[in-house]
Design a protein around this motif. Sequence first.
Motif, PDB file in Angstrom:
ATOM      1  N   THR A   1      80.457  63.847  21.018  1.00 15.03           N
ATOM      2  CA  THR A   1      81.073  64.081  19.917  1.00 15.03           C
ATOM      3  C   THR A   1      80.988  63.143  18.852  1.00 15.03           C
ATOM      4  O   THR A   1      80.568  62.820  17.752  1.00 15.03           O
ATOM      5  N   LEU A   2      82.061  62.145  19.377  1.00 11.73           N
ATOM      6  CA  LEU A   2      82.474  61.185  18.486  1.00 11.73           C
ATOM      7  C   LEU A   2      81.528  60.048  18.465  1.00 11.73           C
ATOM      8  O   LEU A   2      81.161  59.355  17.246  1.00 11.73           O
ATOM      9  N   ARG A   3      80.497  59.595  19.417  1.00 15.99           N
ATOM     10  CA  ARG A   3      79.487  58.824  19.441  1.00 15.99           C
ATOM     11  C   ARG A   3      78.485  59.368  18.300  1.00 15.99           C
ATOM     12  O   ARG A   3      77.859  58.647  17.540  1.00 15.99           O
ATOM     13  N   SER A   4      78.080  60.598  18.449  1.00 15.72           N
ATOM     14  CA  SER A   4      77.182  61.060  17.296  1.00 15.72           C
ATOM     15  C   SER A   4      77.785  61.228  15.999  1.00 15.72           C
ATOM     16  O   SER A   4      77.092  60.646  15.032  1.00 15.72           O
ATOM     17  N   MET A   5      79.102  61.334  15.903  1.00 14.27           N
ATOM     18  CA  MET A   5      79.692  61.508  14.510  1.00 14.27           C
ATOM     19  C   MET A   5      79.679  59.756  14.251  1.00 14.27           C
ATOM     20  O   MET A   5      79.433  59.514  12.709  1.00 14.27           O
ATOM     21  N   GLU A   6      79.937  58.750  15.081  1.00 12.47           N
ATOM     22  CA  GLU A   6      79.841  57.478  14.774  1.00 12.47           C
ATOM     23  C   GLU A   6      78.363  57.090  14.165  1.00 12.47           C
ATOM     24  O   GLU A   6      78.323  56.414  13.230  1.00 12.47           O
ATOM     25  N   ARG A   7      77.626  57.458  15.083  1.00 12.95           N
ATOM     26  CA  ARG A   7      76.023  57.106  14.706  1.00 12.95           C
ATOM     27  C   ARG A   7      75.555  57.564  13.393  1.00 12.95           C
ATOM     28  O   ARG A   7      74.875  56.989  12.708  1.00 12.95           O
ATOM     29  N   ASN A   8      76.101  58.861  13.023  1.00 16.26           N
ATOM     30  CA  ASN A   8      75.882  59.371  11.786  1.00 16.26           C
ATOM     31  C   ASN A   8      76.486  59.117  10.483  1.00 16.26           C
ATOM     32  O   ASN A   8      76.388  59.531   9.376  1.00 16.26           O
ATOM     33  N   GLY A   9      77.529  58.086  10.733  1.00 10.11           N
ATOM     34  CA  GLY A   9      78.444  57.589   9.780  1.00 10.11           C
ATOM     35  C   GLY A   9      79.484  58.190   9.203  1.00 10.11           C
ATOM     36  O   GLY A   9      80.091  58.163   8.308  1.00 10.11           O
ATOM     37  N   PHE A  10      79.945  59.361  10.228  1.00 10.55           N
ATOM     38  CA  PHE A  10      81.003  60.357   9.672  1.00 10.55           C
ATOM     39  C   PHE A  10      82.297  59.671  10.125  1.00 10.55           C
ATOM     40  O   PHE A  10      83.377  60.107   9.563  1.00 10.55           O
ATOM     41  N   VAL A  11      82.461  58.846  11.487  1.00  6.53           N
ATOM     42  CA  VAL A  11      83.667  58.279  11.735  1.00  6.53           C
ATOM     43  C   VAL A  11      83.316  56.564  12.046  1.00  6.53           C
ATOM     44  O   VAL A  11      82.201  56.219  12.158  1.00  6.53           O
ATOM     45  N   THR A  12      84.370  55.925  11.985  1.00  6.29           N
ATOM     46  CA  THR A  12      84.346  54.597  12.306  1.00  6.29           C
ATOM     47  C   THR A  12      85.122  54.410  13.743  1.00  6.29           C
ATOM     48  O   THR A  12      86.078  55.317  13.975  1.00  6.29           O
ATOM     49  N   ARG A  13      84.556  53.619  14.576  1.00  5.35           N
ATOM     50  CA  ARG A  13      85.451  53.356  15.599  1.00  5.35           C
ATOM     51  C   ARG A  13      85.972  52.056  15.762  1.00  5.35           C
ATOM     52  O   ARG A  13      84.906  50.794  15.744  1.00  5.35           O
TER      53      ARG A  13
END
Length: 127
Positions: free
Chosen positions: A66-78
């Motif tokens: 989920t976090l990877r998907s959110m990062e890929r879509n620009g919703f979160v930074t890692r």
Amino acid sequence: MTEHEQRPLSPALFDDPDCEDRAQPFRVGDKWTGVVLRCLEDGRPRRFSELRVPLHWITPKVLTETLRSMERNGFVTRTVHDENPPRVEYALTALGHSLLGPLDTACAWAREHVPEITEARAVYQGT
């Protein structure tokens, strides 16, 4: 064609070049994105282990996906901090924050319609 006759669905219904599958940033109704948004909504970066506390029912594998998907879509930074052991933090981006308003609206709608949803499920199950 009368008003009661159904028109067949066009095979080209979703062929809009501006709405290709690859352009769709996320699946509407994704199972875990909303709860991760809630965990990060205060703006503070959170470690994976911090997110696991309120999300204990989500497997680590699914939370990672989920976090990877959110990062890929620009919703979160890692952010990976150069420490030993490495420290990784997740934070909402401005785009991620912009999802909080629609999420609030969807939650308010769900709270308002819980009795109707519960009744529909009971009727469906034949109880």
